[in-house]
Design a protein around this motif. Structure first.
Motif, PDB file in Angstrom:
ATOM      1  N   GLU A   7       0.820  -1.213   0.000  1.00 26.47           N
ATOM      2  CA  GLU A   7       0.000   0.000   0.000  1.00 26.47           C
ATOM      3  C   GLU A   7       0.852   1.259   0.000  1.00 26.47           C
ATOM      4  O   GLU A   7       0.612   2.198  -0.736  1.00 26.47           O
ATOM      5  CB  GLU A   7      -0.869   0.028   1.269  1.00 26.47           C
ATOM      6  CG  GLU A   7      -1.916  -1.071   1.359  1.00 26.47           C
ATOM      7  CD  GLU A   7      -3.089  -0.816   0.440  1.00 26.47           C
ATOM      8  OE1 GLU A   7      -3.446   0.368   0.322  1.00 26.47           O
ATOM      9  OE2 GLU A   7      -3.610  -1.772  -0.160  1.00 26.47           O
ATOM     10  N   LYS A   8       1.871   1.227   0.866  1.00 24.75           N
ATOM     11  CA  LYS A   8       2.634   2.468   1.089  1.00 24.75           C
ATOM     12  C   LYS A   8       3.840   2.540   0.158  1.00 24.75           C
ATOM     13  O   LYS A   8       4.375   1.506  -0.228  1.00 24.75           O
ATOM     14  CB  LYS A   8       3.185   2.451   2.528  1.00 24.75           C
ATOM     15  CG  LYS A   8       2.151   2.483   3.601  1.00 24.75           C
ATOM     16  CD  LYS A   8       2.890   2.485   4.921  1.00 24.75           C
ATOM     17  CE  LYS A   8       1.964   2.392   6.102  1.00 24.75           C
ATOM     18  NZ  LYS A   8       2.725   2.186   7.341  1.00 24.75           N
ATOM     19  N   PRO A   9       4.294   3.786  -0.138  1.00 22.85           N
ATOM     20  CA  PRO A   9       5.571   3.884  -0.846  1.00 22.85           C
ATOM     21  C   PRO A   9       6.673   3.259   0.017  1.00 22.85           C
ATOM     22  O   PRO A   9       6.637   3.379   1.256  1.00 22.85           O
ATOM     23  CB  PRO A   9       5.791   5.391  -1.005  1.00 22.85           C
ATOM     24  CG  PRO A   9       4.628   6.076  -0.413  1.00 22.85           C
ATOM     25  CD  PRO A   9       3.719   5.078   0.214  1.00 22.85           C
ATOM     26  N   ARG A  10       7.619   2.612  -0.639  1.00 28.07           N
ATOM     27  CA  ARG A  10       8.660   1.911   0.123  1.00 28.07           C
ATOM     28  C   ARG A  10      10.033   2.431  -0.285  1.00 28.07           C
ATOM     29  O   ARG A  10      10.325   2.552  -1.476  1.00 28.07           O
ATOM     30  CB  ARG A  10       8.601   0.404  -0.140  1.00 28.07           C
ATOM     31  CG  ARG A  10       7.210  -0.181  -0.056  1.00 28.07           C
ATOM     32  CD  ARG A  10       7.287  -1.693  -0.069  1.00 28.07           C
ATOM     33  NE  ARG A  10       7.326  -2.194   1.285  1.00 28.07           N
ATOM     34  CZ  ARG A  10       7.825  -3.379   1.640  1.00 28.07           C
ATOM     35  NH1 ARG A  10       8.364  -4.165   0.738  1.00 28.07           N
ATOM     36  NH2 ARG A  10       7.802  -3.764   2.894  1.00 28.07           N
ATOM     37  N   LEU A  51      21.127  -6.974  -2.431  1.00 28.48           N
ATOM     38  CA  LEU A  51      20.174  -6.503  -3.441  1.00 28.48           C
ATOM     39  C   LEU A  51      19.997  -7.587  -4.521  1.00 28.48           C
ATOM     40  O   LEU A  51      18.896  -7.813  -5.017  1.00 28.48           O
ATOM     41  CB  LEU A  51      20.724  -5.216  -4.066  1.00 28.48           C
ATOM     42  CG  LEU A  51      19.788  -4.350  -4.892  1.00 28.48           C
ATOM     43  CD1 LEU A  51      18.604  -3.901  -4.066  1.00 28.48           C
ATOM     44  CD2 LEU A  51      20.527  -3.127  -5.433  1.00 28.48           C
ATOM     45  N   VAL A  52      21.087  -8.247  -4.857  1.00 28.13           N
ATOM     46  CA  VAL A  52      21.029  -9.301  -5.873  1.00 28.13           C
ATOM     47  C   VAL A  52      20.444 -10.587  -5.269  1.00 28.13           C
ATOM     48  O   VAL A  52      19.682 -11.307  -5.923  1.00 28.13           O
ATOM     49  CB  VAL A  52      22.444  -9.579  -6.459  1.00 28.13           C
ATOM     50  CG1 VAL A  52      22.407 -10.740  -7.448  1.00 28.13           C
ATOM     51  CG2 VAL A  52      22.993  -8.319  -7.136  1.00 28.13           C
ATOM     52  N   ALA A  53      20.770 -10.848  -4.006  1.00 26.04           N
ATOM     53  CA  ALA A  53      20.299 -12.098  -3.374  1.00 26.04           C
ATOM     54  C   ALA A  53      18.802 -12.065  -3.082  1.00 26.04           C
ATOM     55  O   ALA A  53      18.107 -13.081  -3.170  1.00 26.04           O
ATOM     56  CB  ALA A  53      21.078 -12.350  -2.085  1.00 26.04           C
ATOM     57  N   GLY A  54      18.277 -10.906  -2.713  1.00 24.26           N
ATOM     58  CA  GLY A  54      16.849 -10.782  -2.394  1.00 24.26           C
ATOM     59  C   GLY A  54      16.488 -11.573  -1.137  1.00 24.26           C
ATOM     60  O   GLY A  54      17.329 -11.785  -0.253  1.00 24.26           O
ATOM     61  N   GLN A  96      14.583  -6.998 -10.395  1.00 23.20           N
ATOM     62  CA  GLN A  96      13.447  -7.904 -10.152  1.00 23.20           C
ATOM     63  C   GLN A  96      13.120  -7.958  -8.654  1.00 23.20           C
ATOM     64  O   GLN A  96      11.955  -7.864  -8.254  1.00 23.20           O
ATOM     65  CB  GLN A  96      13.766  -9.317 -10.670  1.00 23.20           C
ATOM     66  CG  GLN A  96      12.614 -10.283 -10.433  1.00 23.20           C
ATOM     67  CD  GLN A  96      12.791 -11.623 -11.135  1.00 23.20           C
ATOM     68  OE1 GLN A  96      13.729 -11.825 -11.894  1.00 23.20           O
ATOM     69  NE2 GLN A  96      11.882 -12.555 -10.861  1.00 23.20           N
ATOM     70  N   ASN A  97      14.172  -8.072  -7.834  1.00 27.27           N
ATOM     71  CA  ASN A  97      13.944  -8.136  -6.383  1.00 27.27           C
ATOM     72  C   ASN A  97      13.280  -6.851  -5.874  1.00 27.27           C
ATOM     73  O   ASN A  97      12.358  -6.903  -5.059  1.00 27.27           O
ATOM     74  CB  ASN A  97      15.260  -8.344  -5.636  1.00 27.27           C
ATOM     75  CG  ASN A  97      15.860  -9.710  -5.932  1.00 27.27           C
ATOM     76  OD1 ASN A  97      15.153 -10.630  -6.346  1.00 27.27           O
ATOM     77  ND2 ASN A  97      17.160  -9.848  -5.743  1.00 27.27           N
ATOM     78  N   LEU A  98      13.745  -5.719  -6.373  1.00 25.54           N
ATOM     79  CA  LEU A  98      13.164  -4.441  -5.934  1.00 25.54           C
ATOM     80  C   LEU A  98      11.698  -4.348  -6.341  1.00 25.54           C
ATOM     81  O   LEU A  98      10.842  -3.959  -5.538  1.00 25.54           O
ATOM     82  CB  LEU A  98      13.960  -3.261  -6.520  1.00 25.54           C
ATOM     83  CG  LEU A  98      15.334  -3.014  -5.891  1.00 25.54           C
ATOM     84  CD1 LEU A  98      16.161  -2.045  -6.732  1.00 25.54           C
ATOM     85  CD2 LEU A  98      15.196  -2.459  -4.465  1.00 25.54           C
ATOM     86  N   GLU A 100       9.618  -6.785  -7.009  1.00 27.59           N
ATOM     87  CA  GLU A 100       8.817  -7.748  -6.235  1.00 27.59           C
ATOM     88  C   GLU A 100       8.505  -7.232  -4.837  1.00 27.59           C
ATOM     89  O   GLU A 100       7.483  -7.564  -4.252  1.00 27.59           O
ATOM     90  CB  GLU A 100       9.568  -9.085  -6.123  1.00 27.59           C
ATOM     91  CG  GLU A 100       9.508  -9.879  -7.408  1.00 27.59           C
ATOM     92  CD  GLU A 100      10.167 -11.253  -7.304  1.00 27.59           C
ATOM     93  OE1 GLU A 100      10.069 -12.012  -8.275  1.00 27.59           O
ATOM     94  OE2 GLU A 100      10.777 -11.554  -6.260  1.00 27.59           O
ATOM     95  N   GLN A 101       9.419  -6.403  -4.348  1.00 26.78           N
ATOM     96  CA  GLN A 101       9.218  -5.836  -3.005  1.00 26.78           C
ATOM     97  C   GLN A 101       8.497  -4.489  -3.059  1.00 26.78           C
ATOM     98  O   GLN A 101       8.344  -3.834  -2.033  1.00 26.78           O
ATOM     99  CB  GLN A 101      10.576  -5.636  -2.327  1.00 26.78           C
ATOM    100  CG  GLN A 101      11.304  -6.929  -2.007  1.00 26.78           C
ATOM    101  CD  GLN A 101      10.814  -7.563  -0.712  1.00 26.78           C
ATOM    102  OE1 GLN A 101      10.229  -6.882   0.125  1.00 26.78           O
ATOM    103  NE2 GLN A 101      11.027  -8.849  -0.559  1.00 26.78           N
ATOM    104  N   GLY A 102       8.145  -4.049  -4.250  1.00 26.73           N
ATOM    105  CA  GLY A 102       7.459  -2.762  -4.393  1.00 26.73           C
ATOM    106  C   GLY A 102       8.328  -1.570  -4.040  1.00 26.73           C
ATOM    107  O   GLY A 102       7.842  -0.562  -3.525  1.00 26.73           O
ATOM    108  N   ILE A 103       9.632  -1.694  -4.323  1.00 23.10           N
ATOM    109  CA  ILE A 103      10.555  -0.595  -3.970  1.00 23.10           C
ATOM    110  C   ILE A 103      11.087   0.063  -5.242  1.00 23.10           C
ATOM    111  O   ILE A 103      11.714  -0.603  -6.071  1.00 23.10           O
ATOM    112  CB  ILE A 103      11.767  -1.141  -3.160  1.00 23.10           C
ATOM    113  CG1 ILE A 103      11.294  -1.800  -1.861  1.00 23.10           C
ATOM    114  CG2 ILE A 103      12.780  -0.036  -2.883  1.00 23.10           C
ATOM    115  CD1 ILE A 103      12.388  -2.552  -1.113  1.00 23.10           C
TER     116      ILE A 103
END
Ligand code: F6P
Length: 351
Positions: A7-10, A51-54, A96-98, A100-103
């Motif tokens: 919901e929120k900006p991350r 960041l790469v490992a997620g 991709q990790n970012l 998926e995390q909405g960042i």
């Protein structure tokens, strides 16, 4: 892919490269500013490697997670010198990790190398996102939601190696540590009438060597930015030290930056300086390599304060960022928090 709906900006926060005292103060301020502004703050542990490992490397932070860390050296969220991130595949995975995390808001704290890598990530973001969509690794809907990466760089390195800020976080603390060590060495040097060659950190940057030599009244210094021309320094330096002795000076200190070079680009090591002096002075010379002790320990008041100010400012900027907002280096100029375009700072630093 996981389609986690946030919901929120991350805002993601990571520390990278050599740890620097004061990083924790900046992390604390960034997390708490984000929470206060109604955003989620996510620490990305172990720098670009995380960041790469997620997965577990992404840790949502609560107010209390950053309590009681201001006075600690190092970085509580870990750092690394990542090789994974140097490959395009690594950066693709990071994006991709970012997503998926909405960042799509990121704070990177580090020195020259880390901020160069962050700048590259920002530039490549649209094409990496497009590739992830084309290969079915992310939903087009998410790609549309995150067309760009809002990025704030914070110069954090004991080396003070970034154009665009007067100081990087950690440099002040390291200078204090070096000054203390050189004062100590001076006492034993004076007792024995000895010369000490002291190697300080700075692979490509002579800031710590130059400023510590000034702050301790040392006799000579060698830094990468000002290589001595030819080999005349090999005669001039011992002559100067001999003159000092003749005038009654009991201690002689020569500061050598880790990255010192001659005008042909060959390294000038502390050991070579010792041999050079010994050849022309009838006394034993000792070498002290200060090493990682310069990077450890409690941050100075300045590094805590500066870390707090820039950590707060970086989140403020990301809150207002629009898709076309260029990445900024948040730093200090003339005792004021400033923003400079990151790409230009990175280019000027390399120059
Ligand atoms: O970047 C900071 C720094 O402390 C440099 O001054 C030094 O050359 C380097 O890190 C040492 O790195 P490492 O942590 O890999 O030993």
């Amino acid at each position: 892919m996981k389609n986690t709906h946030h919901e929120k900006p991350r805002v993601g926060i990571l520390t990278s490269g050599g740890d620097a005292p004061g990083m924790n103060a900046a992390l604390r301020a960034a997390v708490r500013t984000a929470l206060e502004a109604g955003m989620d703050a996510v620490a990305i542990r172990e720098g670009f490697r995380g960041l790469v490992a997620g997965g577990d490397a992404f840790k949502p932070m609560a107010w209390d997670d950053v309590g009681g860390i201001m006075h600690m050296g190092g970085t509580v969220i870990g750092t690394a010198r990542s090789t994974e991130f140097r490959s395009r595949e690594g950066r693709l995975q990071a994006v991709q990790n970012l997503l998926e995390q909405g960042i799509n808001r990121l704070i990177v704290m580090g020195g020259d190398g880390s901020l160069t890598a962050a700048d590259l990530l920002h530039r490549e973001w649209p094409e990496l996102v497009a590739e992830l969509v084309a290969t079915g690794r992310i939903d087009p809907e998410i790609a549309e939601k995150f067309p760009s990466l809002a990025l704030a760089g914070i110069g954090a390195s004991i080396d003070n190696d970034m154009v665009g800020t007067d100081m990087t976080i950690g440099a002040d603390t390291a200078l204090h540590r070096i000054a203390e060590a050189v004062d100590g060495i001076g006492a034993t040097a004076a007792s024995h009438q000895r010369t000490f060659v002291v190697e300080v950190m700075g692979r490509h940057c002579g800031y710590l060597a130059l400023m510590s030599a000034l702050a301790t009244g040392s006799d000579a210094l060698l830094i990468p930015e000002a290589p001595p021309a030819g080999d005349s320094w090999e005669t001039i330096l011992p002559r100067r030290l001999r003159a000092g002795r003749a005038a009654g000076r009991r201690d002689s200190i020569v500061i050598v930056a880790e990255g010192a070079i001659d005008s042909d680009g060959r390294p000038i090591t502390a050991d070579y300086v010792k041999q050079t002096i010994e050849k022309q002075m009838e006394e034993e010379v000792r070498v002290t390599i200060l090493g990682h002790v310069q990077r450890g320990g409690a941050p100075s008041a300045y590094d805590r304060l500066m870390g707090t100010l820039v950590g707060h400012a970086a989140v403020d900027d990301l809150l207002d960022a629009r898709p076309d907002t260029p990445p900024m280096l948040v730093g200090v100029r003339h005792n004021r928090v400033t923003r400079q375009p990151l790409t230009e700072c990175v280019e000027a630093t390399h120059e």
